[in-house]
Each structure stands twice: as structure tokens, then as C-alpha cells.
Design an enzyme around this catalytic site. Structure first.
Site, PDB file in Angstrom:
ATOM      1  CB  CYS A 119      -1.459   0.272   0.834  1.00 21.97           C
ATOM      2  SG  CYS A 119      -2.012   1.048   1.529  1.00 21.97           S
ATOM      3  CB  CYS A 228       6.487   5.669   4.649  1.00 26.83           C
ATOM      4  SG  CYS A 228       7.247   6.864   3.905  1.00 26.83           S
TER       5      CYS A 228
END
Length: 244
Positions: A119, A228
Site C-alpha cells: 500500500c 513507509c
């Protein structure tokens, strides 16, 4: 540019500005030919206003890249709009994932429930790399105190995977430095900070942090993941246990 030359440039920049203040590092980086053409990548998160303000008073037309993952808190989106207007950020660019990629890889917006790395790669890393095309380096708001994985952060570093330089003007700042700068310049706080979010990412993957916890412990809580993936160290995306 050969990797050895890039590493030499970064070492020279760190030596040159090792004893400079954060503002001085930013000012010089934006003008130093050795650093090249730079952009500020900002999440408009808990402490982002500090670098955004520094850019606004140093070189307001600096490209400012904001990644809208389309999973951010509503408070972040409102805060982003308010800061961009207040600071007159003329170089602001809002980027998002490619619509075709979203339809193919995350049509029902549930990818984060199955694979957070995928994602992040889809909604953050890929759009950012497209936005950085033609940019020699980028400015980040990362700091040593934020987590153990950032404890060795320096002002300048090499992003091996892309051949870019990353500039971390606030690397050596402590939390009290952030608060003092905000207070002295009367800068508005992100509204979620008062609700226990010292580090703010996407809504599904960010939780409040208890007193005494690592400031980034609310990011991907209970997962073996601390970044991330938009930061590269030694040729690899930072996922866990790597200084970034």
C-alpha cells in the site's frame, strides 16, 4: 553520476556544514551547487510546519511536494490547505497515486489491510519517485530523536537507489527545539497533536501514542514496520531496523 562521486559530494557537504544551524544548512543547501536542485517533501504532519516555514522565508518558490495518499486524516488535509495559504508556498505540488494503478492494485481501498508495504509503495513511493524526476535531491523533516532507526541521521546522505541526495536540516534537533521554533514564530500546530498523535500518517495505520512511548510507535502499531518505504538506505527501501 557515479556512486563514488555522489558519496564524495555528500561527505564534503557534511564536513562543510557540520557545525551549522538547521536554518543555515537549509539556506546553504538551497544555494550550494554541490547539493543540486532540491525539493522539500512534506507530510504536513505533526512537526512539518517548521521546515515549511523555513522554506517560506528562505526560498518560497522551492518545490514542496505533498503526497495525498487519499487515506489521510481530514485534519491533515485541512491543515495542509491552511499552511499553504498562510505561508504562501508558491512551489506546492500535490501528488497522488496513478488512477490506473489504484484500479489495478487496490480497487476497493483495502490493500493496507492485507499488505501495508504494498500500500505504501503504491500510494507513497511510486508517486514520489515520479514527482522527483529531474530533481537532484530532496529535503526531509526526519530527526534523530524520532526513533532508534534514525539515531545516526546526518544532515546529508546518499539515496543509493536513485542517485539523489537527501537533506535533513533538523537531524540534530530535540523536541524542545521544535516547540521553541513553533512558539517563537507563532506557528499553528497540527490539530491531532493535542489528541496524542506525535507522528501522523494515514488514518488506517496511525494510532495515538501513550506518554513515554517512542514518538513513532503509533505508526503501523504491532507490525514489523517502522517506515513507509519512501526512504532508501544502502540501495534498499527502509522497512525496519535501518537508519533512515
Amino acid at each position: 553520476m557515479p556512486q563514488s562521486d555522489l558519496t564524495t559530494r555528500v561527505h564534503a557537504l557534511n564536513d562543510r556544514y557540520r557545525h551549522h544551524s538547521a536554518v543555515s544548512v537549509l539556506e546553504h543547501a538551497l544555494r550550494d551547487p554541490q547539493a543540486g536542485k532540491l525539493a522539500l517533501v512534506s507530510s504536513f504532519g505533526a512537526e512539518s510546519v517548521v521546515l515549511l516555514h523555513m522554506v517560506s522565508v528562505t526560498r518560497r518558490d522551492t518545490p514542496v511536494i505533498f503526497i495525498d495518499t487519499e487515506m489521510l486524516f481530514a485534519e491533515t488535509l485541512v491543515y495542509q490547505q491552511e499552511l499553504a495559504e498562510r505561508l504562501n508556498l508558491s512551489g506546492l505540488r500535490i501528488i497522488r497515486a496513478d488512477a490506473g494503478d489504484l484500479r489495478a492494485q487496490d480497487p476497493d481501498a483495502t490493500l493496507h489491510q492485507r499488505d501495508t508495504n504494498a500500500c505504501c509503495a503504491l500510494r507513497k513511493s511510486a508517486p514520489l519517485q515520479r514527482a522527483l524526476a529531474g530533481i537532484d535531491g530532496w529535503i526531509t523533516g526526519r530527526k534523530r530523536y524520532q526513533s532508534g532507526t534514525r539515531a545516526a541521521l546526518d544532515f546529508f546522505e546518499v539515496e543509493d537507489e536513485t542517485g539523489r541526495i537527501k537533506v535533513n536540516p533538523l537531524a540534530h534537533w530535540a523536541p524542545e527545539d521544535i516547540r521553541t521554533y513553533m512558539d517563537e514564530n507563532r506557528l499553528p500546530r497540527h490539530p491531532l497533536v493535542a489528541r496524542g498523535y506525535p507522528s501522523i500518517g494515514c488514518m488506517p495505520c496511525t494510532t495515538p501514542v501513550a506518554p513515554g512511548e517512542d514518538p513513532r510507535s503509533g505508526r503501523w502499531r504491532d507490525q514489523d514496520k517502522t517506515e513507509c518505504g519512501i526512504h532508501f538506505v544502502n540501495g534498499k527501501m527502509v522497512r525496519k531496523g535501518v537508519s533512515a
